[in-house]
Write a protein that holds these residues in place. Structure first.
Motif, PDB file in Angstrom:
ATOM      1  N   GLN A   1      43.450  68.221  23.179  1.00 34.81           N
ATOM      2  CA  GLN A   1      43.860  67.137  22.305  1.00 34.81           C
ATOM      3  C   GLN A   1      42.657  66.629  21.496  1.00 34.81           C
ATOM      4  N   GLU A   2      42.952  65.936  20.380  1.00 32.52           N
ATOM      5  CA  GLU A   2      41.886  65.438  19.528  1.00 32.52           C
ATOM      6  C   GLU A   2      41.220  64.198  20.101  1.00 32.52           C
ATOM      7  N   THR A   3      41.861  63.540  21.038  1.00 33.06           N
ATOM      8  CA  THR A   3      41.289  62.330  21.617  1.00 33.06           C
ATOM      9  C   THR A   3      41.471  62.333  23.123  1.00 33.06           C
ATOM     10  N   ASP A   4      40.480  61.776  23.826  1.00 32.21           N
ATOM     11  CA  ASP A   4      40.589  61.737  25.282  1.00 32.21           C
ATOM     12  C   ASP A   4      41.484  60.597  25.750  1.00 32.21           C
TER      13      ASP A   4
ATOM     14  N   LEU B   1      45.318  62.689  30.524  1.00 31.11           N
ATOM     15  CA  LEU B   1      44.186  62.421  31.405  1.00 31.11           C
ATOM     16  C   LEU B   1      42.934  63.007  30.773  1.00 31.11           C
ATOM     17  N   MET B   2      42.125  62.157  30.141  1.00 28.45           N
ATOM     18  CA  MET B   2      40.907  62.582  29.452  1.00 28.45           C
ATOM     19  C   MET B   2      41.203  63.690  28.440  1.00 28.45           C
ATOM     20  N   GLY B   3      42.340  63.563  27.750  1.00 28.20           N
ATOM     21  CA  GLY B   3      42.683  64.513  26.707  1.00 28.20           C
ATOM     22  C   GLY B   3      43.568  65.659  27.157  1.00 28.20           C
ATOM     23  N   PHE B   4      43.834  65.760  28.467  1.00 35.22           N
ATOM     24  CA  PHE B   4      44.668  66.844  28.987  1.00 35.22           C
ATOM     25  C   PHE B   4      46.054  66.301  29.336  1.00 35.22           C
TER      26      PHE B   4
ATOM     27  N   LEU C   1      47.927  70.247  33.007  1.00 36.45           N
ATOM     28  CA  LEU C   1      47.243  70.143  34.296  1.00 36.45           C
ATOM     29  C   LEU C   1      48.043  70.835  35.393  1.00 36.45           C
ATOM     30  N   LEU C   2      49.344  70.658  35.373  1.00 35.68           N
ATOM     31  CA  LEU C   2      50.194  71.301  36.376  1.00 35.68           C
ATOM     32  C   LEU C   2      50.138  72.821  36.242  1.00 35.68           C
ATOM     33  N   ILE C   3      50.099  73.295  35.003  1.00 37.89           N
ATOM     34  CA  ILE C   3      49.999  74.742  34.779  1.00 37.89           C
ATOM     35  C   ILE C   3      48.673  75.271  35.327  1.00 37.89           C
TER      36      ILE C   3
END
Length: 230
Positions: free
Chosen positions: A1-4, A8-11, A16-18
């Protein structure tokens, strides 16, 4: 992502699950357990490993863009043509180093005289930060820093730890008490006057000790004094 600020901190949670699901399918090439999340960046290599297992297994993570990781077989090696002399010691811990370049024994590419243990130079990097990290012997910083980055030494981009919490702030404070064995000033060791017999003179060599003129038997015409230590 362009922003955190996204996820979660941009994710994103989905990503995250993947990542967690994929890691569960991968086994660490060092410990053999599942949950490995770091893959060797060499295209034909399928080795994965855990971050905590990297050092134990001789893996290398490069902590600068493009943040590549290497398994023990494909990790970068120093190209410096140098061999330590018998009995060469690490300048950081003063313990002997190995008789050649290895994963755990590195050399400065500039002076080729500073040989050190990987753990020792990593510790120095964490304490010094990128601004003050340099070869312990020749003090080169630019080439040395680049080489250590490539070898997987993590060098944080922050001020050195010795500047944390004003650790050395007291060095900028002028000494302010009489250190004569018997201080005669009625106001005590911590007090002094602007001039005369009760003016506080600091040691002209170290400035770490002081005395009232009268406490050391000095006349008002004496403007310099040296402590017993100096």
């Amino acid at each position: 992502q362009e922003t955190d600020r996204v996820g979660l901190m941009g994710f994103l949670p989905r990503d995250l699950l993947i990542a967690v699901w994929r890691a569960a399918q991968k086994h660490c090439c060092v410990c053999g357990q599942s949950g490995a999340t770091i893959m060797c960046c060499v295209p034909e290599c399928d080795r994965w490993f855990h971050l905590p297992c990297a050092k134990e297994g001789g893996c290398v993570n490069v902590y600068v863009i493009p943040f590549r990781s290497f398994c023990p077989e494909h990790r970068p090696e120093q190209e410096v043509e140098a061999t330590p002399e018998p009995g060469t010691e690490c300048p950081i811990c003063m313990e002997p180093v190995e008789d050649r370049m290895t994963f755990t024994t590195l050399v400065c590419p500039m002076c080729k005289r500073a040989w050190f243990h990987r753990d020792c130079i990593q510790g120095q990097a964490m304490r010094a930060g990128a601004l003050y990290f340099q070869c312990p012997l020749c003090r080169d910083s630019e080439e040395f820093r680049v080489e250590m980055f490539i070898m997987g030494i993590r060098i944080p981009f922050r001020l050195p730890t010795w500047e944390d919490n004003d650790a050395f702030a007291e060095l900028g404070v002028r000494h302010g008490q009489c250190n004569a064995r018997d201080c005669l000033y009625p106001g005590g060791r911590e007090e002094a006057e602007e001039g005369g017999p009760w003016e506080l003179l600091l040691c002209s060599s170290c400035a770490a000790e002081g005395t009232h003129r009268r406490c050391s038997g000095l006349t008002n015409s004496i403007d310099t004094w040296e402590c017993d230590t100096c």
